[in-house]
Design a protein around this motif. Structure first.
Motif, PDB file in Angstrom:
ATOM      1  N   LYS A 257      34.877  41.769 -23.017  1.00 53.57           N
ATOM      2  CA  LYS A 257      33.646  41.350 -22.338  1.00 53.57           C
ATOM      3  C   LYS A 257      32.450  41.588 -23.254  1.00 53.57           C
ATOM      4  CE  LYS A 257      30.859  42.183 -18.196  1.00 53.57           C
ATOM      5  NZ  LYS A 257      30.714  42.975 -16.960  1.00 53.57           N
ATOM      6  N   ALA A 258      31.598  40.594 -23.379  1.00 54.13           N
ATOM      7  CA  ALA A 258      30.421  40.699 -24.237  1.00 54.13           C
ATOM      8  C   ALA A 258      29.409  41.659 -23.622  1.00 54.13           C
ATOM      9  CB  ALA A 258      29.781  39.330 -24.424  1.00 54.13           C
ATOM     10  N   PRO A 259      28.765  42.493 -24.442  1.00 55.26           N
ATOM     11  CA  PRO A 259      27.762  43.427 -23.919  1.00 55.26           C
ATOM     12  C   PRO A 259      26.524  42.684 -23.449  1.00 55.26           C
ATOM     13  CG  PRO A 259      27.750  43.453 -26.307  1.00 55.26           C
ATOM     14  CD  PRO A 259      28.928  42.615 -25.898  1.00 55.26           C
ATOM     15  N   PRO A 260      25.784  43.228 -22.497  1.00 54.90           N
ATOM     16  CA  PRO A 260      24.559  42.567 -22.036  1.00 54.90           C
ATOM     17  C   PRO A 260      23.531  42.481 -23.157  1.00 54.90           C
ATOM     18  CG  PRO A 260      24.703  44.814 -21.174  1.00 54.90           C
ATOM     19  CD  PRO A 260      26.032  44.500 -21.786  1.00 54.90           C
ATOM     20  N   VAL A 261      22.705  41.452 -23.108  1.00 56.31           N
ATOM     21  CA  VAL A 261      21.707  41.241 -24.161  1.00 56.31           C
ATOM     22  C   VAL A 261      20.771  42.444 -24.276  1.00 56.31           C
ATOM     23  CG1 VAL A 261      19.752  39.829 -24.889  1.00 56.31           C
ATOM     24  CG2 VAL A 261      21.804  38.740 -23.958  1.00 56.31           C
ATOM     25  N   LEU A 262      20.361  42.982 -23.138  1.00 54.89           N
ATOM     26  CA  LEU A 262      19.417  44.104 -23.156  1.00 54.89           C
ATOM     27  C   LEU A 262      20.153  45.435 -23.250  1.00 54.89           C
ATOM     28  CD1 LEU A 262      16.754  42.894 -20.576  1.00 54.89           C
ATOM     29  CD2 LEU A 262      16.870  42.519 -23.043  1.00 54.89           C
ATOM     30  N   SER A 263      20.801  45.641 -24.378  1.00 48.77           N
ATOM     31  CA  SER A 263      21.510  46.890 -24.636  1.00 48.77           C
ATOM     32  C   SER A 263      21.681  47.054 -26.139  1.00 48.77           C
ATOM     33  CB  SER A 263      22.880  46.896 -23.956  1.00 48.77           C
ATOM     34  OG  SER A 263      23.751  45.957 -24.569  1.00 48.77           O
ATOM     35  N   ALA A 264      21.799  48.308 -26.571  1.00 52.43           N
ATOM     36  CA  ALA A 264      21.994  48.571 -27.990  1.00 52.43           C
ATOM     37  C   ALA A 264      23.306  47.975 -28.482  1.00 52.43           C
ATOM     38  CB  ALA A 264      21.961  50.078 -28.245  1.00 52.43           C
ATOM     39  N   ALA A 265      24.301  47.963 -27.604  1.00 57.08           N
ATOM     40  CA  ALA A 265      25.618  47.454 -27.989  1.00 57.08           C
ATOM     41  C   ALA A 265      25.564  45.993 -28.416  1.00 57.08           C
ATOM     42  CB  ALA A 265      26.592  47.618 -26.825  1.00 57.08           C
ATOM     43  N   TYR A 266      24.582  45.260 -27.889  1.00 50.64           N
ATOM     44  CA  TYR A 266      24.472  43.838 -28.222  1.00 50.64           C
ATOM     45  C   TYR A 266      24.155  43.628 -29.702  1.00 50.64           C
ATOM     46  CZ  TYR A 266      22.952  38.955 -27.883  1.00 50.64           C
ATOM     47  OH  TYR A 266      22.820  37.599 -28.053  1.00 50.64           O
ATOM     48  N   LEU A 267      23.483  44.601 -30.312  1.00 51.23           N
ATOM     49  CA  LEU A 267      23.109  44.476 -31.722  1.00 51.23           C
ATOM     50  C   LEU A 267      24.130  45.102 -32.660  1.00 51.23           C
ATOM     51  CD1 LEU A 267      19.282  45.311 -31.561  1.00 51.23           C
ATOM     52  CD2 LEU A 267      20.386  43.066 -31.507  1.00 51.23           C
ATOM     53  N   GLU A 268      25.132  45.743 -32.096  1.00 53.00           N
ATOM     54  CA  GLU A 268      26.121  46.421 -32.926  1.00 53.00           C
ATOM     55  C   GLU A 268      27.247  45.475 -33.362  1.00 53.00           C
ATOM     56  OE1 GLU A 268      27.443  49.603 -30.491  1.00 53.00           O
ATOM     57  OE2 GLU A 268      25.575  50.770 -30.684  1.00 53.00           O
ATOM     58  N   LYS A 269      27.838  45.819 -34.485  1.00 52.61           N
ATOM     59  CA  LYS A 269      29.024  45.124 -34.993  1.00 52.61           C
ATOM     60  C   LYS A 269      28.824  43.620 -35.133  1.00 52.61           C
ATOM     61  CE  LYS A 269      32.144  48.596 -33.066  1.00 52.61           C
ATOM     62  NZ  LYS A 269      33.296  48.873 -32.164  1.00 52.61           N
ATOM     63  N   THR A 270      27.650  43.225 -35.599  1.00 53.77           N
ATOM     64  CA  THR A 270      27.428  41.807 -35.879  1.00 53.77           C
ATOM     65  C   THR A 270      28.129  41.459 -37.192  1.00 53.77           C
ATOM     66  OG1 THR A 270      25.328  42.414 -36.913  1.00 53.77           O
ATOM     67  CG2 THR A 270      25.252  41.629 -34.654  1.00 53.77           C
ATOM     68  N   SER A 271      28.656  40.276 -37.271  1.00 56.64           N
ATOM     69  CA  SER A 271      29.475  39.888 -38.426  1.00 56.64           C
ATOM     70  C   SER A 271      28.663  39.657 -39.697  1.00 56.64           C
ATOM     71  CB  SER A 271      30.281  38.634 -38.090  1.00 56.64           C
ATOM     72  OG  SER A 271      29.405  37.572 -37.709  1.00 56.64           O
TER      73      SER A 271
ATOM     74  N   LEU B 135      17.971  49.112 -21.603  1.00 54.25           N
ATOM     75  CA  LEU B 135      16.743  48.749 -22.292  1.00 54.25           C
ATOM     76  C   LEU B 135      16.255  49.875 -23.201  1.00 54.25           C
ATOM     77  CD1 LEU B 135      14.541  46.687 -22.764  1.00 54.25           C
ATOM     78  CD2 LEU B 135      13.365  47.513 -20.714  1.00 54.25           C
ATOM     79  N   LEU B 136      16.433  51.097 -22.757  1.00 55.16           N
ATOM     80  CA  LEU B 136      15.983  52.238 -23.558  1.00 55.16           C
ATOM     81  C   LEU B 136      16.805  52.358 -24.847  1.00 55.16           C
ATOM     82  CD1 LEU B 136      14.062  54.601 -23.772  1.00 55.16           C
ATOM     83  CD2 LEU B 136      15.705  55.994 -22.493  1.00 55.16           C
ATOM     84  N   SER B 137      18.105  52.198 -24.719  1.00 56.92           N
ATOM     85  CA  SER B 137      18.958  52.273 -25.911  1.00 56.92           C
ATOM     86  C   SER B 137      18.689  51.095 -26.845  1.00 56.92           C
ATOM     87  CB  SER B 137      20.439  52.303 -25.517  1.00 56.92           C
ATOM     88  OG  SER B 137      20.847  51.085 -24.919  1.00 56.92           O
ATOM     89  N   LEU B 138      18.382  49.941 -26.272  1.00 59.49           N
ATOM     90  CA  LEU B 138      18.028  48.768 -27.075  1.00 59.49           C
ATOM     91  C   LEU B 138      16.747  49.032 -27.855  1.00 59.49           C
ATOM     92  CD1 LEU B 138      18.259  45.779 -27.915  1.00 59.49           C
ATOM     93  CD2 LEU B 138      16.998  45.206 -25.825  1.00 59.49           C
ATOM     94  N   SER B 139      15.775  49.624 -27.206  1.00 56.26           N
ATOM     95  CA  SER B 139      14.502  49.934 -27.863  1.00 56.26           C
ATOM     96  C   SER B 139      14.718  50.852 -29.051  1.00 56.26           C
ATOM     97  CB  SER B 139      13.542  50.585 -26.862  1.00 56.26           C
ATOM     98  OG  SER B 139      13.305  49.737 -25.753  1.00 56.26           O
ATOM     99  N   THR B 140      15.559  51.862 -28.863  1.00 48.42           N
ATOM    100  CA  THR B 140      15.865  52.799 -29.940  1.00 48.42           C
ATOM    101  C   THR B 140      16.561  52.095 -31.094  1.00 48.42           C
ATOM    102  OG1 THR B 140      16.044  54.637 -28.369  1.00 48.42           O
ATOM    103  CG2 THR B 140      17.065  54.935 -30.527  1.00 48.42           C
ATOM    104  N   ALA B 141      17.486  51.190 -30.760  1.00 50.30           N
ATOM    105  CA  ALA B 141      18.218  50.445 -31.789  1.00 50.30           C
ATOM    106  C   ALA B 141      17.283  49.544 -32.584  1.00 50.30           C
ATOM    107  CB  ALA B 141      19.325  49.620 -31.150  1.00 50.30           C
TER     108      ALA B 141
END
Length: 244
Positions: A1-15, A48-54
């Motif tokens: 399952k894809a992580p939600p856009v508003l999360s730090a996980a969304y920016l992780e492990k990009t190819s 959103l908070l983790s996304l901001s930190t990322a």
């Protein structure tokens, strides 16, 4: 399952960097759309908070690719809007963000209004002005007065200098800058004025010196908006009295 856009996980492990840029654009668009209709509440979006930190991390904000850095700043401007007036960042993160924000604003100087990235740089300036993001540095400066540090003061001086010299080439004595629409200088002056007002009459001398230097470098035919001129005059008066 894809992580939600508003999360730090969304920016992780990009190819690759192109994928990261695409995701940063998605983050910015999602934040902007949600903030426009007030449907985004930070308390109900824990990611959103983790996304901001990322977004504020060195891995993203100081990425080797210039487009990644630009789109990271664009996303962070939306974060500032959502969390205003108290952004969810530590002091070191705020200084890092402003450092990269200032670099992106500096690109306005040599970017004609017809260039592809002009609207992106303009958006950063517009958010800085309308959300009064610069006052975050003023708050840090008040803290620094007690600690003896001067990082935030130096950052604010650089921001003022960048705004007033890069946003409109007609302000630069050498004449080699790009002349932009009046809206650009309007936002620049509004952003600076918000910071001056926040000092409540006790503007640090280094900031006053930047204001007077930048204004003195422009042609005498250039007249800033009256409210901005009043604030600069008052700031100059407070600086001449030896306030720090």
């Amino acid at each position: 399952k894809a992580p939600p856009v508003l999360s730090a996980a969304y920016l992780e492990k990009t190819s690759n960097k192109n994928e990261l840029i695409r995701r940063l654009r998605n983050v910015t668009e999602t934040l902007s759309a949600a903030s426009e209709d007030d449907s985004l509440d930070p308390t109900t979006h824990p990611g959103l908070l983790s996304l901001s930190t990322a977004l504020a991390s060195t891995a993203v904000l100081e990425h080797a690719d210039k487009s990644v850095r630009l789109h990271a700043v664009l996303a962070l401007m939306e974060v500032f809007y959502i969390y205003a007036p108290e952004p969810p960042f530590e002091e070191a993160e705020i200084l890092r963000i402003f450092g990269q924000m200032i670099r992106q604003l500096g690109n306005l100087y040599a970017t004609p209004s017809t260039a592809a990235n002009f609207e992106l740089y303009y958006r950063i300036l517009e958010q800085l002005s309308e959300v009064k993001i610069g006052v975050v540095l003023v708050d840090l400066i008040r803290t620094e007065r007690d600690s003896g540090d001067a990082d935030a003061l130096e950052s604010l001086c650089t921001l003022v200098r960048t705004l007033l010299t890069c946003s409109n080439g007609t302000r630069v004595a050498s004449g080699d800058g790009t002349v932009h629409p009046p809206e650009v200088m309007g936002h620049a002056e509004a952003a600076v004025a918000a910071c001056i007002e926040e000092f409540e009459g006790s503007v640090p001398i280094p900031v006053v010196e930047e204001l007077l230097t930048c204004i003195g470098a422009g042609p005498k035919a250039t007249v800033p908006n009256p409210e901005y001129a009043r604030l600069v005059a008052e700031a100059g008066g407070s600086g001449s009295k030896g306030r720090k």
